[in-house]
Scaffold this motif. Structure first.
Motif, PDB file in Angstrom:
ATOM      1  N   LEU A 348      42.614   0.173  -1.069  1.00 59.17           N
ATOM      2  CA  LEU A 348      42.091   1.443  -0.560  1.00 59.17           C
ATOM      3  C   LEU A 348      40.659   1.679  -1.050  1.00 59.17           C
ATOM      4  CD1 LEU A 348      45.311   3.605  -0.987  1.00 59.17           C
ATOM      5  CD2 LEU A 348      44.184   3.063   1.188  1.00 59.17           C
ATOM      6  N   ALA A 349      39.811   0.672  -0.796  1.00 60.37           N
ATOM      7  CA  ALA A 349      38.406   0.765  -1.200  1.00 60.37           C
ATOM      8  C   ALA A 349      37.552   0.068  -0.154  1.00 60.37           C
ATOM      9  CB  ALA A 349      38.196   0.134  -2.567  1.00 60.37           C
ATOM     10  N   ARG A 364      28.907  -1.522  -4.726  1.00 60.00           N
ATOM     11  CA  ARG A 364      29.352  -0.135  -4.835  1.00 60.00           C
ATOM     12  C   ARG A 364      30.343   0.154  -3.709  1.00 60.00           C
ATOM     13  NH1 ARG A 364      24.682   2.861  -4.364  1.00 60.00           N
ATOM     14  NH2 ARG A 364      25.138   3.482  -2.214  1.00 60.00           N
ATOM     15  N   ALA A 365      31.468   0.736  -4.062  1.00 60.66           N
ATOM     16  CA  ALA A 365      32.533   1.000  -3.093  1.00 60.66           C
ATOM     17  C   ALA A 365      33.032   2.424  -3.246  1.00 60.66           C
ATOM     18  CB  ALA A 365      33.680   0.017  -3.289  1.00 60.66           C
ATOM     19  N   ALA A 382      40.057   7.106   5.580  1.00 60.15           N
ATOM     20  CA  ALA A 382      38.960   8.051   5.416  1.00 60.15           C
ATOM     21  C   ALA A 382      38.522   8.030   3.960  1.00 60.15           C
ATOM     22  CB  ALA A 382      39.387   9.454   5.824  1.00 60.15           C
ATOM     23  N   PRO A 383      37.219   8.195   3.700  1.00 62.84           N
ATOM     24  CA  PRO A 383      36.718   8.152   2.322  1.00 62.84           C
ATOM     25  C   PRO A 383      37.111   9.386   1.534  1.00 62.84           C
ATOM     26  CG  PRO A 383      34.945   8.689   3.837  1.00 62.84           C
ATOM     27  CD  PRO A 383      36.130   8.354   4.683  1.00 62.84           C
ATOM     28  N   ILE A 384      37.275   9.193   0.235  1.00 66.89           N
ATOM     29  CA  ILE A 384      37.540  10.294  -0.681  1.00 66.89           C
ATOM     30  C   ILE A 384      36.210  10.708  -1.307  1.00 66.89           C
ATOM     31  CG2 ILE A 384      38.755  10.999  -2.781  1.00 66.89           C
ATOM     32  CD1 ILE A 384      40.864   8.889  -2.143  1.00 66.89           C
ATOM     33  N   PRO A 385      35.737  11.892  -1.044  1.00 74.91           N
ATOM     34  CA  PRO A 385      34.434  12.314  -1.573  1.00 74.91           C
ATOM     35  C   PRO A 385      34.370  12.198  -3.102  1.00 74.91           C
ATOM     36  CG  PRO A 385      35.245  13.874   0.059  1.00 74.91           C
ATOM     37  CD  PRO A 385      36.371  12.945  -0.235  1.00 74.91           C
ATOM     38  N   ALA A 388      33.080   7.141  -5.617  1.00 76.79           N
ATOM     39  CA  ALA A 388      32.349   5.871  -5.661  1.00 76.79           C
ATOM     40  C   ALA A 388      32.515   5.180  -7.015  1.00 76.79           C
ATOM     41  CB  ALA A 388      30.873   6.105  -5.361  1.00 76.79           C
ATOM     42  N   PHE A 389      32.585   3.862  -6.980  1.00 76.09           N
ATOM     43  CA  PHE A 389      32.653   3.063  -8.201  1.00 76.09           C
ATOM     44  C   PHE A 389      31.957   1.729  -7.948  1.00 76.09           C
ATOM     45  CE2 PHE A 389      36.189   1.802  -5.608  1.00 76.09           C
ATOM     46  CZ  PHE A 389      36.419   0.458  -5.885  1.00 76.09           C
ATOM     47  N   THR A 390      31.646   0.994  -8.981  1.00 74.72           N
ATOM     48  CA  THR A 390      30.893  -0.254  -8.865  1.00 74.72           C
ATOM     49  C   THR A 390      31.679  -1.413  -9.473  1.00 74.72           C
ATOM     50  OG1 THR A 390      28.767   0.900  -8.944  1.00 74.72           O
ATOM     51  CG2 THR A 390      28.760  -1.450  -9.470  1.00 74.72           C
TER      52      THR A 390
END
Length: 482
Positions: A348-349, A364-365, A382-385, A388-390
């Motif tokens: 889920l990324a 970065r994802a 759908a993205p989760i606001p 973000a992580f690297t």
């Protein structure tokens, strides 16, 4: 039958054992100990078949293999007959037994799966044909009579080879044209050795040559020879080029070095294992040794990439996929094998950007969540606001699938029709394009798919080509002069 079959109530399922994880991480040998699945264990596992009246294993096999029949023959020790039944519907049973996603096809639909675990169909299939090779039962495709008519086949992958064998057995003069230097297509250069040892494919090449099939390698249609010339030279032409154009994602930083498409990476690895000189591998550009690797994608190609990186000596390997494990398009067996071998999965990324100056140093994802199903039935993502992580990486591999190349332009044949997806358009009953006598099948028609579907298309196309050539000749084909 009652004594030999229906043994699932007392015999448990047994797949071939895997080699030790540490050992298989260090080389590219096939991971299963096939030698342990021998003349004693294979008949026992075959005897678990319930011989059901409506065999869902056959129904869900693209080739409609007569699976209960050759399982019964194997259980009775009649291995040569089992091979004949298996080979009657499948050109490459030893290859399908190794690389088919049986968990999604035959074994996944086995009637006894609910409660007793399925019959180990793939392992028995491989055992039957490997035994046939060892005992000399596999013969070159030599026809009873030679015909004067010839067929040109573009592409030496599974679809092209399946059509070639079937047409050769009927007496046609078969010529296969391929732009690469070996026969097999993605079975040689795309699928790693730990899933399919190349000797298994190369012996088929030798067998087909012994049967009179002529191969024209390092021959690119549109460059070294035109489609128009092939149409003049042969009574029919079959296009089975597959799909090789890598899909891409429009992410910032995509221009950085160290970001490569999956097929380029896998081809370099396979060529290196075949002792070919590969400058990009020798320079380290396509070698994961000592690198942190991220693979973007969730299909079987992505699993091939992550498991190849492990064997090349990567320090860390991560697979990034925008859906969860249950929604991965690849085989669950391959995912399990990758997990055993130390691959990390970022479920889920989705990728946002590649980071670095000159060379990639990270990806970065953003975390995703699954929503309602779309028109295809798959859950939307759908993205989760703010999520973000690297992931640090020195090598990023894009395994996002494949699209067809622009064949009308490559072949200099604007009359070759394509669909809105770029695949070749054919009449699905005849498999012929709008160009008379030009047929097509495999991935170039159906899009990126399984080897077993390519085999099915090649065999079906051979039947349609035979019918077309016979009709054009008035129903009677000329016998070649000796």
């Amino acid at each position: 039958m009652a004594e030999r079959m229906l043994q699932f109530v007392r015999l448990s399922q047994a797949q071939p054992e895997k080699r030790d994880v540490a050992a298989r991480r260090s080389d590219f040998g096939e991971i299963y100990r096939y030698e342990q699945f021998d003349t004693a264990s294979a008949p026992q596992q075959a005897s678990r078949c319930s011989q059901c009246g409506v065999p869902f294993c056959s129904v869900h096999c693209p080739l409609n293999n007569n699976i209960p029949d050759w399982l019964k023959l194997t259980a009775e020790g009649r291995l040569e007959e089992a091979y004949e039944v298996s080979a009657a519907t499948n050109t490459f049973p030893e290859i399908c037994g190794r690389i088919c996603p049986q968990d999604r096809l035959c074994e996944g639909n086995c009637v006894i799966e609910k409660g007793f675990e399925s019959v180990t169909i793939g392992a028995v299939e491989r055992f039957i044909t490997d035994t046939a090779w060892e005992r000399g039962w596999v013969k070159p495709p030599r026809p009873r009579a030679e015909l004067a008519q010839s067929v040109g086949i573009i592409g030496a992958g599974p679809a092209g080879l399946a059509a070639a064998e079937r047409l050769r057995l009927r007496g046609y003069q078969v010529h296969v044209y391929d732009r690469y230097d070996r026969v097999g297509g993605l079975m040689i250069y795309g699928i790693p050795n730990f899933k399919l040892d190349k000797a298994v494919v190369l012996r088929r090449w030798q067998q087909f040559e012994q049967g009179g099939i002529q191969f024209h390698l390092n021959c690119a249609v549109g460059q070294d020879i035109s489609l128009a010339t092939l149409r003049e030279r042969h009574d029919a032409v079959f296009i089975a080029t597959g799909v090789y154009k890598a899909r891409d994602i429009d992410c910032p930083g995509s221009e950085l070095s160290g970001i490569v498409p999956a097929l380029a990476y896998l081809t370099a690895s396979n060529r290196s294992n075949l002792d070919d000189p590969v400058p990009e591998f020798a320079s380290g550009a396509l070698d994961a040794k000592g690198k942190r690797v991220v693979v973007v994608g969730g299909g079987d190609t992505a699993m091939d990439c992550v498991r190849t990186a492990v064997r090349q000596g990567a320090t860390a390997v991560t697979c990034l996929y925008r859906r969860d494990k249950a929604n991965m398009p690849g085989s669950m067996r391959e995912v399990k094998n990758a997990e055993e071998e130390g691959v990390d999965f970022a479920w889920l990324a989705a990728p946002d950007a590649f980071l670095g100056e000159g060379a990639v140093t990270g990806l970065r994802a953003t975390r995703m969540h699954l929503g309602l199903p779309d028109a295809t039935g798959r859950q939307q993502v759908a993205p989760i606001p703010g999520s973000a992580f690297t992931i640090p990486c020195d090598l990023a591999i894009k395994a996002l699938g494949f699209d067809p190349e622009d064949l009308p332009r490559a072949f200099e044949e604007p009359g070759l029709p394509v669909t809105r997806w770029g695949t070749l358009k054919v009449h699905h009953r005849t498999m012929m394009t709008e160009l008379p006598g030009v047929f097509a099948g495999g991935d170039i028609v159906r899009g990126a798919s399984l080897v077993v579907w390519a085999i099915r298309d090649g065999r079906d196309a051979a039947d349609q080509i035979d019918a077309y050539v016979r009709a054009k000749a008035g129903g009677k084909l000329a016998v070649a002069a000796e």
